[in-house]
Design a protein around this motif. Structure first.
Motif, PDB file in Angstrom:
ATOM      1  N   MET A 377      15.703  -2.600   6.134  1.00  0.00           N
ATOM      2  CA  MET A 377      16.123  -1.349   5.525  1.00  0.00           C
ATOM      3  C   MET A 377      16.876  -0.543   6.589  1.00  0.00           C
ATOM      4  N   PRO A 379      18.158   3.115   8.348  1.00  0.00           N
ATOM      5  CA  PRO A 379      17.572   4.449   8.470  1.00  0.00           C
ATOM      6  C   PRO A 379      17.966   5.356   7.296  1.00  0.00           C
ATOM      7  N   PHE A 382      15.655   4.609   4.296  1.00  0.00           N
ATOM      8  CA  PHE A 382      14.233   4.885   4.455  1.00  0.00           C
ATOM      9  C   PHE A 382      13.900   6.302   3.976  1.00  0.00           C
ATOM     10  N   ASP A 384      10.407   9.152   3.128  1.00  0.00           N
ATOM     11  CA  ASP A 384       9.017   9.390   3.500  1.00  0.00           C
ATOM     12  C   ASP A 384       8.069   9.148   2.336  1.00  0.00           C
ATOM     13  N   VAL A 386       6.281   6.699  -0.359  1.00  0.00           N
ATOM     14  CA  VAL A 386       5.918   5.315  -0.640  1.00  0.00           C
ATOM     15  C   VAL A 386       6.525   4.859  -1.970  1.00  0.00           C
ATOM     16  N   LEU A 390       8.782   1.482  -2.801  1.00  0.00           N
ATOM     17  CA  LEU A 390       8.349   0.496  -3.799  1.00  0.00           C
ATOM     18  C   LEU A 390       9.392   0.333  -4.903  1.00  0.00           C
ATOM     19  N   HIS A 411      10.100  -7.604   0.356  1.00  0.00           N
ATOM     20  CA  HIS A 411       9.440  -6.728   1.319  1.00  0.00           C
ATOM     21  C   HIS A 411      10.511  -6.051   2.151  1.00  0.00           C
ATOM     22  N   LEU A 412      10.587  -4.748   2.043  1.00  0.00           N
ATOM     23  CA  LEU A 412      11.512  -4.038   2.921  1.00  0.00           C
ATOM     24  C   LEU A 412      10.834  -3.887   4.280  1.00  0.00           C
ATOM     25  N   ALA A 414      11.439  -3.002   8.761  1.00  0.00           N
ATOM     26  CA  ALA A 414      12.189  -2.158   9.697  1.00  0.00           C
ATOM     27  C   ALA A 414      13.408  -2.913  10.237  1.00  0.00           C
ATOM     28  N   PRO A 415      14.455  -2.147  10.625  1.00  0.00           N
ATOM     29  CA  PRO A 415      15.643  -2.795  11.184  1.00  0.00           C
ATOM     30  C   PRO A 415      15.283  -3.647  12.408  1.00  0.00           C
TER      31      PRO A 415
ATOM     32  N   VAL B   8       7.391   7.789  10.013  1.00  0.00           N
ATOM     33  CA  VAL B   8       7.631   6.507  10.691  1.00  0.00           C
ATOM     34  C   VAL B   8       7.212   5.356   9.780  1.00  0.00           C
ATOM     35  N   PHE B   9       8.108   4.382   9.654  1.00  0.00           N
ATOM     36  CA  PHE B   9       7.807   3.196   8.849  1.00  0.00           C
ATOM     37  C   PHE B   9       7.050   2.192   9.716  1.00  0.00           C
ATOM     38  N   GLN B  11       4.919  -1.599   9.683  1.00  0.00           N
ATOM     39  CA  GLN B  11       4.480  -2.765   8.934  1.00  0.00           C
ATOM     40  C   GLN B  11       2.991  -2.947   9.165  1.00  0.00           C
ATOM     41  N   GLU B  38      -0.335   4.008   2.695  1.00  0.00           N
ATOM     42  CA  GLU B  38      -0.056   2.584   2.873  1.00  0.00           C
ATOM     43  C   GLU B  38      -0.170   1.775   1.601  1.00  0.00           C
ATOM     44  N   THR B  39       0.558   0.659   1.626  1.00  0.00           N
ATOM     45  CA  THR B  39       0.453  -0.343   0.583  1.00  0.00           C
ATOM     46  C   THR B  39      -0.062  -1.584   1.295  1.00  0.00           C
ATOM     47  N   GLU B  41       1.647  -4.047   2.184  1.00  0.00           N
ATOM     48  CA  GLU B  41       2.655  -4.614   3.078  1.00  0.00           C
ATOM     49  C   GLU B  41       3.166  -3.660   4.150  1.00  0.00           C
ATOM     50  N   PHE B  42       3.191  -2.374   3.833  1.00  0.00           N
ATOM     51  CA  PHE B  42       3.747  -1.444   4.816  1.00  0.00           C
ATOM     52  C   PHE B  42       3.011  -0.114   4.738  1.00  0.00           C
ATOM     53  N   ILE B  44       3.507   4.260   5.694  1.00  0.00           N
ATOM     54  CA  ILE B  44       4.399   5.329   6.133  1.00  0.00           C
ATOM     55  C   ILE B  44       3.534   6.358   6.858  1.00  0.00           C
ATOM     56  N   LEU B  65      11.807   2.788  12.578  1.00  0.00           N
ATOM     57  CA  LEU B  65      12.555   3.424  11.513  1.00  0.00           C
ATOM     58  C   LEU B  65      11.931   4.802  11.307  1.00  0.00           C
TER      59      LEU B  65
END
Ligand SMILES: [Zn+2]
Lengths: 435, 143
Positions: A377, A379, A382, A384, A386, A390, A411-412, A414-415, B8-9, B11, B38-39, B41-42, B44, B65
């Motif tokens: 994904m 920046p 992205f 904030d 969830v 999704l 699944h997204l 991070a870069p 902040v993202f 995983q 959270e889920t 998979e990831f 926040i 990220l």
């Protein structure tokens, strides 16, 4: 737009006459190969096929296939069909995987190859009044040599730039008012970006058309190149094994490439069974060189997956068309019985505004294939929330389902989080093979 | 008026949250509040810190990220019912709260609530009109 042809009689020949011509050439070619290439004679003998069994193109299916592995086995002279003293040129692949392929040419082979490239240049609107800038690499690589020769045949003023030195490319292009640019699509995009940075608007750039090939590129790339350079961008297809660029070329309709089928007889086969598929079905592209003297490959499996079509073309050419290859047989994944190519995933990502940074993970759980795609994904994408992330995953999965026919789990991530090996992202992890 | 939240993202691999807090600690960034959504998979991670510019810089350098978003901060007394009252005011004004989390100050006997809403200014003026004390970036830095 008035159509110009380089060899009108061949390019607009009736399908009947073309098949007749191909049949005559095939019969002669099979005899030539059987008598002069012991390697292929052995393959035919093993299959119990004699040259006299081939009476026309309807008998083509009887001949054995040649693969890249055969080319490696026969390296360097095993598939040569003419004495070396009659050969005048060698071209070679980059050889990034395995041993390089070396192809031989007689003067006639060069001549016909250059005709093929000339057809491509004329189809792109090139004339003898134009300056043609060839920015493919010169040397063993076929790109530079092929288009250079084609440009001469058309009578263009040819700029043999080779690739690289973008500043100089731009200087010659603008000073000498080049109209046709021949290079790889990625280099065309790079030249376009550089021109843009230097403040050139599309209308300030003298080019009218580009002939781009030698690597896969997408429709999005085409649009991008056409916009930044203010040109029409034409695709060209070829491979060193059969000659080089010019095996097939795009016309003004830009809906697939006309195959120069008077020289290259095309078939589509099922890559698993080797069975010939009817026109319009997707499978592996196979070429038979009808005119090549020095290096005449019969039924060479290109590993490119594509579709052939004889639909009437608005340009007036009757030559059969091939779609842009949608992937390589080596890259093809069979997931839940469906053929999936990484290039299709890439197309969806670009369409949906993602960068093509992804990784496919295939595994098996409860006797079913699992199919996950990790996508980096940016920046900007992205958020904030969830629920937003999704939702993005869900709509990307839907877009993939539409393209592929099966539903991946997205699944997204991070870069730069997708594992890279020596700078190249690992695109496919197939855990099913590890069991 | 709004305060800055660092998002902040991450995983969901073991240790990812610790590595974020560790990077911040090593760069003398103090975390005032932290919440995670959270889920499977990831996740926040949402952070209120004393120096969000520094935090953003060092996390970006480590390839995270990040997004900085404006959120509303409200000071509410450490007494029962205060949070409900604040949410009630917003609800009556038809303001949807996307998410919220609370934190305590070390020095004062106050609880603070961070609210993520669509329109910060509207939410802020409604809360202010109802007598709530909104907090600013300066307040955060003094905590
Ligand atoms: Zn056409």
């Amino acid at each position: 737009m008035a159509q110009n042809y380089y060899q009108k009689e061949i390019e607009t020949m009736s399908v009947e006459s073309m098949k007749q011509l191909q049949s005559e050439k095939l019969v002669k070619q099979v005899k030539h190969v059987y008598e002069n290439v012991p390697y292929y004679k052995n393959l035919m003998d093993e299959k119990g096929v004699k040259p006299e069994d081939i009476k026309g193109i309807e008998d083509l299916y009887k001949l054995p296939f040649l693969t890249k592995a055969d080319l490696r086995d026969a390296y360097p002279y095993g598939l040569l069909a003419k004495p070396l003293e009659e050969c005048v040129r060698i071209q070679s692949t980059s050889g990034t995987t395995g041993r390089r392929v070396v192809a031989f040419y007689t003067q006639k082979d060069i001549d016909l190859w250059e005709d093929c490239c000339a057809r491509a240049i004329v189809a792109a609107g090139g004339t003898n009044k134009d300056v043609c800038q060839v920015a493919y690499g010169y040397g063993l690589f076929t790109g530079g040599a092929g288009l250079n020769g084609g440009s001469h045949k058309v009578g263009c003023l040819t700029l043999p730039m080779s690739s690289g030195n973008t500043e100089r490319q731009i200087q010659f292009m603008t000073d000498l008012s080049a109209k046709i640019l021949c290079c790889t699509p990625s280099y065309a995009a790079y030249i376009g970006e550089t021109l843009k940075e230097q403040g050139y608007k599309p209308e300030d750039i003298p080019l009218k058309a580009g002939i781009f090939g030698a690597e896969p590129w997408t429709e999005e790339m085409r649009q991008n190149i056409e916009e930044t350079l203010g040109i029409k961008a034409y695709d060209i297809y070829g491979l060193t094994e059969t000659s080089g660029p010019g095996v097939a070329f795009e016309c003004s309709e830009q809906t697939g490439m006309h195959i120069n089928e008077d020289h290259f007889l095309a078939e589509i086969i099922d890559p698993e069974t080797g069975e010939v598929l009817p026109e319009g079905e997707k499978g592996e592209l196979v070429f038979t060189s009808l005119d090549k003297e020095a290096f005449p490959l019969l039924r060479y499996r290109t590993r490119d997956i594509c579709v052939l079509s004889r639909k009437q073309c608005s340009c007036g050419r009757t030559l059969i068309k091939m779609a842009k290859p949608m992937g390589r047989t080596d890259d093809m994944l069979i997931i839940r019985g469906v053929n999936v190519f990484p290039s299709q995933i890439e197309t969806v990502l670009l369409n949906e505004g993602y960068l093509p940074n992804y990784q496919i993970v295939v595994d098996r759980a409860n006797n079913t294939d699992t199919f996950e795609v990790n996508v980096e994904m940016s920046p900007e994408q992205f958020t904030d929330k969830v629920s937003d992330v999704l939702q993005m995953e869900k709509s990307l999965a839907n877009a993939m389902k539409t393209m592929l026919g099966i539903n991946p789990t997205i699944h997204l991530v991070a870069p730069k989080s997708i594992v890279r090996s020596e700078g190249k992202a690992v695109r496919v992890i197939d855990k099913r093979k590890l069991v | 008026m709004a305060i800055k939240q660092l998002t902040v993202f991450v995983q969901n691999r073991k240790g990812t949250i610790v590595s974020v807090t560790d990077i911040l600690a090593r760069n003398a960034v103090n975390i005032r509040a932290l919440s995670i959504a959270e889920t499977e998979e990831f996740g926040i991670l949402r952070l209120i810190v004393n120096d969000e510019e520094m935090a953003e810089k060092v996390l970006a350098e480590h390839g995270y990220l990040i997004k900085v978003v404006d959120v509303v901060g409200v000071k509410i007394g450490d007494e029962p019912g205060k949070l409900t009252a604040a949410l009630d005011v917003l609800d009556k004004a038809d303001i949807n709260v996307e998410y919220l989390y609370a934190f305590m100050a070390r020095t004062e006997k106050h609880a603070y609530v961070v609210l993520r809403v669509e329109n910060n200014e509207t939410a802020e003026s409604i809360l202010a009109d109802a007598g709530f004390h909104l907090i600013t970036e300066e307040d955060i830095n003094k905590l």
